[in-house]
Design a protein around this motif. Structure first.
Motif, PDB file in Angstrom:
ATOM      1  N   ILE A 145       0.844  -1.189   0.000  1.00 32.71           N
ATOM      2  CA  ILE A 145       0.000   0.000   0.000  1.00 32.71           C
ATOM      3  C   ILE A 145       0.885   1.246   0.000  1.00 32.71           C
ATOM      4  O   ILE A 145       1.871   1.311   0.740  1.00 32.71           O
ATOM      5  N   HIS A 147       1.143   4.110   1.286  1.00 29.06           N
ATOM      6  CA  HIS A 147       1.649   4.834   2.459  1.00 29.06           C
ATOM      7  C   HIS A 147       2.657   4.019   3.255  1.00 29.06           C
ATOM      8  O   HIS A 147       3.552   4.571   3.892  1.00 29.06           O
ATOM      9  N   ASP A 165      -3.621  10.835  -2.497  1.00 27.34           N
ATOM     10  CA  ASP A 165      -4.446   9.934  -1.699  1.00 27.34           C
ATOM     11  C   ASP A 165      -4.621  10.574  -0.338  1.00 27.34           C
ATOM     12  O   ASP A 165      -3.675  11.157   0.209  1.00 27.34           O
ATOM     13  N   HIS A 167      -4.779   9.499   2.658  1.00 30.42           N
ATOM     14  CA  HIS A 167      -4.032   9.066   3.836  1.00 30.42           C
ATOM     15  C   HIS A 167      -2.518   9.217   3.698  1.00 30.42           C
ATOM     16  O   HIS A 167      -1.745   8.651   4.474  1.00 30.42           O
ATOM     17  N   CYS A 358      -3.112   0.316   5.355  1.00 28.38           N
ATOM     18  CA  CYS A 358      -2.025   1.290   5.468  1.00 28.38           C
ATOM     19  C   CYS A 358      -1.933   1.851   6.872  1.00 28.38           C
ATOM     20  O   CYS A 358      -0.912   2.389   7.265  1.00 28.38           O
ATOM     21  N   CYS A 424     -10.537  -2.338   2.530  1.00 26.95           N
ATOM     22  CA  CYS A 424     -10.532  -0.969   3.048  1.00 26.95           C
ATOM     23  C   CYS A 424     -11.163  -0.005   2.048  1.00 26.95           C
ATOM     24  O   CYS A 424     -11.731   1.007   2.428  1.00 26.95           O
ATOM     25  N   ILE A 425     -11.071  -0.338   0.752  1.00 27.87           N
ATOM     26  CA  ILE A 425     -11.628   0.569  -0.259  1.00 27.87           C
ATOM     27  C   ILE A 425     -12.779  -0.117  -1.009  1.00 27.87           C
ATOM     28  O   ILE A 425     -13.125   0.227  -2.136  1.00 27.87           O
ATOM     29  N   ASN A 446      -8.899   2.848   8.904  1.00 28.80           N
ATOM     30  CA  ASN A 446      -9.042   4.238   9.372  1.00 28.80           C
ATOM     31  C   ASN A 446     -10.427   4.822   9.100  1.00 28.80           C
ATOM     32  O   ASN A 446     -10.875   5.727   9.765  1.00 28.80           O
ATOM     33  N   ARG A 452     -18.523   1.590   2.890  1.00 26.34           N
ATOM     34  CA  ARG A 452     -17.166   1.702   2.331  1.00 26.34           C
ATOM     35  C   ARG A 452     -16.503   0.339   2.127  1.00 26.34           C
ATOM     36  O   ARG A 452     -15.857   0.101   1.117  1.00 26.34           O
TER      37      ARG A 452
END
Ligand code: SF4
Length: 751
Positions: A145, A147, A165, A167, A358, A424-425, A446, A452
């Protein structure tokens, strides 16, 4: 201080310039004559013009020169296509691209990755060839990822990075100001334009005491989000400081900085300390750590620096938190969580626990989580809920595979997913519940907005530390509090889980795993960027036409938009995301959400040449085909929402000349200018009401000059023409963008 230290181990010619940063700061200090926060020091040491720049927190617009740019694969496509249209040989500033967003979690890491590589082949081929051509570092799918890769390889104390992005602030864990931006900003920096940012306010978070037991670094940001709410950080940088900082691992600091995005903060930073030094040393960058030590006094706040707001947290008293559902700022300490579940009627059974992402996939996170899973296994227990593990990078995956944590997770019943964003996405082919069925999931991610993770609006998604995810996964219930509640082992004996333990850094060093990095080749001339002319996901951009030097007469109003017109109304997301790299295809969503004043409907406007009512993009295309330019009339704060550059590219592509509104959201206004459009505002906002959707207008472009109004002549369908004075915020340089057709055309001319 003027040593030559490389920014990272991958690039031979990009160095950290602490000397220059220090000199810039000296200039700014002599002007401001006050102690500076660390966040200010990073920003002001990157000013394009430290001598002349206006500097007032919360007011001035800073022109900055970031050290680096990073793009993830969904946003990189249009950014690179735009950069290509500038005709430059290579990026002007160090840039990397990371393939992480397009990999769907289905059956586990390897097979999911293989499937994604085949489905997204044309996108990956394009990105990889464009990166090779334009001297951009390319991290292939499977590398991890964005990050996490930035933290492991590119972040450095005192640096300034922009990333496409939200984050990106994760880099704050290494003392970097890492800021999430839209693609248009990334293109500017790739093309050597200065990057503009409103000088942020600075919120201080003073940490005292020490974390212990079940409380993890994540709980700091869960608590801060609870205090500040999702809007509390807007326009501000969160600056952590105080003695508690030294008790947190570097990757723990990164988790806090990462999730600062959830309170709307520009970014979050931690001052340089020994924990960062240790992490730099462990990730093959000891030389950067030594260099930063020599410059340490500039890598923290000055004594007496003042914050716009100050929060104090005593880590010794901080309880583990669970935040959610549906919003990351609804924080509940674990001692009150069971009660909150009852009172709010949240689904009690925990269906899925998800760790990694991430935000929380460091070696420390994985080791602590594995220690809890091992404790359960030693008592003959496994995960009761489904359990997934997302390593943040190939390096983390390989290291925890070598050191045994991964095996523990598998024994515990976990599914190890690809090193990518996955659930996460929303890249999650979830099968265990039906859409619409209320259920609870708990992750160490997060963001937990409605739908989501799995597209199911009834899923109650909570975020917490990886430690609590694992603990509650063992119990399979949201009522379980591992600090006080006992579990029954395989023989029916009660026991209390041991608090998590784990090394912050791997004792045997990191295992880099598979080689997933593609460096730009030495000879880049022969590289051809791969875009199939038949592709419906990618399209090479042609430079926009320059202005012909004339006023534009008697053109139609494509739509008079009424009320809120956000970037979502102008360029919708959702199913359109897959066309992000294809301007012509994505333009079929242009303004389809805007409400037409003529009929109070969305996406239904009159084509004045035929008298027919049709979709907005269809009418715009028809005008374009007939060589007719057009304008949009808009209401207050037109273009609010995101920095999505498509919202400015689409009207330009479909033949728009000007957007005339009561007012603009500032980023969208700038984006329109960059694409060679005219964002104009009514000198008297009441004039908005005088315009009717089927009026025609003249825009007297030849009047465009700094600080001078522009006239719009309105020709009502029935009645006498009248003049409306319009204002604009173009400066000299931006007027050149309009004349040349776009900011990129202007860069190409001067390059
Ligand atoms: Fe964004 Fe989630 Fe991917 Fe992190 S893991 S970059 S938050 S989508």
């Amino acid at each position: 201080l003027d040593k030559k230290v490389r920014q990272n181990i991958w690039e031979d010619n990009n160095f950290i310039n602490y000397k220059k940063m220090s000199e810039n700061l000296a200039v700014v200090r002599s002007r401001l004559n006050r102690p500076l926060t660390y966040a200010e020091k990073i920003l002001y040491s990157h000013l394009d013009d430290p001598h002349g720049q206006d500097i007032e927190r919360g007011k001035s617009y800073l022109k900055l020169r970031p050290d680096r740019v990073a793009c993830q694969d969904a946003t990189a496509q249009m950014a690179i296509l735009q950069f290509m249209s500038a005709g430059m040989d290579q990026v002007a500033n160090p840039t990397t691209v990371h393939c992480d967003h397009l990999i769907e979690a289905q059956v586990g890491g390897e097979r999911d990755l293989a499937r994604a590589i085949s489905i997204n082949k044309e996108v990956y081929d394009f990105l990889s060839s464009a990166c090779a051509k334009y001297n951009i570092g390319f991290w292939r799918p499977g590398s991890g990822i964005i990050h996490q890769i930035i933290l492991e390889n590119y972040a450095f104390p005192g640096g300034l990075l922009i990333g496409t992005d939200s984050h990106t602030p994760n880099g704050g864990g290494l003392g970097m100001a890492a800021i999430g931006v839209g693609g248009a900003d990334a293109v500017d920096v790739m093309a050597n334009l200065p990057w503009e940012l409103k000088a942020p306010n600075v919120i201080g978070v003073k940490l005292t005491g020490q974390l212990s037991g079940w409380t993890a670094p994540k709980d700091i940001i869960l608590k801060v989000a609870d205090i500040l709410t999702v809007k509390g950080g807007t326009g501000a940088i969160v600056e952590y400081h105080g003695p508690g900082v030294d008790t947190i691992s570097c990757t723990g600091m990164a988790s806090c900085a990462n999730m600062g995005a959830e309170i709307g903060a520009t970014t979050s930073v931690f001052p340089f300390n020994d924990r960062m030094y240790d992490y730099l040393a462990a990730t093959k960058r000891k030389d950067i750590g030594d260099f930063a030590r020599g410059y340490a006094s500039e890598l923290r706040a000055d004594e007496g620096a003042e914050y716009d707001q100050l929060i104090e947290l005593n880590l010794s008293e901080l309880e583990p938190h669970i935040n959610g559902p549906f919003t990351p700022d609804l924080g509940t300490p674990i001692s009150k969580f069971s009660q909150a579940v009852k009172e709010n009627g949240w689904p009690e059974e925990l269906k899925v626990g998800l760790i990694g992402s991430c935000t929380n996939s460091s070696y420390e996170d994985m080791s602590r989580a594995a220690s809890i899973a091992r404790d359960a296994l030693d008592h003959g227990l496994k995960a009761k809920a489904a359990f997934t593990v997302t390593p943040g990078s190939e390096q983390i995956r390989a290291t925890i595979a070598r050191d045994g944590q991964l095996k523990t997770f598998e024994e515990f019943g976990g599914m190890v997913l690809a090193n990518a964003c996955g659930p996460c996405i929303g890249q999650w082919d979830r099968q265990d519940v039906k859409k619409g069925e209320a259920n609870s999931i708990l992750s160490s991610y997060n963001r937990n907005f409605t739908g989501r993770n799995d597209g199911n609006p009834a899923t109650h998604s909570f975020v917490t530390s990886p430690d609590l995810v694992v603990a509650l996964t063992i119990a399979g219930s949201l009522h379980f509090n591992p600090l006080t509640d006992k579990l029954k082992d395989k023989d029916g004996n009660e026991f209390l889980l041991k608090p998590p333990t784990g090394d912050g850094l791997p004792v045997r060093g990191y295992d880099p795993g598979n080689d997933t990095y593609q460096a730009p080749p030495k000879d880049r001339m022969g590289v051809t960027v791969q875009v199939a002319p038949t592709s419906d996901r990618l399209q090479v951009l042609q430079p926009f036409q320059p202005w012909d030097g004339k006023d534009v007469k008697d053109i139609p109003i494509l739509i008079k938009a009424k009320g809120k017109t956000t970037t979502d109304h102008i360029s919708m997301a959702g199913p359109w995301l897959k066309y992000r790299g294809h301007l012509d295809n994505i333009s079929n969503n242009m303004l389809i959400g805007a409400i037409n004043e003529a009929n109070d409907e969305a996406n239904k406007i009159k084509n004045f040449t035929t008298g027919d009512w049709d979709a907005v993009p269809a009418v715009a295309r028809d005008y374009k085909k007939k060589g007719i330019k057009w304008v949009v009339i808009g209401d207050w704060n037109y273009g609010e929402g995101s920095s999505r550059e498509h919202a400015a590219l689409e009207p330009r592509h479909l033949g728009g000349l000007a957007i005339v509104t009561r007012s603009f959201a500032r980023i969208h206004e700038t984006n329109l200018k960059k694409q060679g459009m005219l964002p104009l505002t009514f000198a008297d906002p009441a004039d908005y009401d005088k315009i009717k959707p089927d009026d025609k207008v003249d825009i007297l472009c030849t009047q465009l000059a700094v600080g001078e109004p522009i006239t719009m002549v309105v020709h009502p369908k029935d009645g006498k023409s009248f003049e409306v004075p319009l204002q604009h915020t173009f400066n000299e340089a931006q007027i050149e963008w309009f004349k040349n057709g776009s900011a990129l055309n202007t860069m190409a001319k001067t390059a």
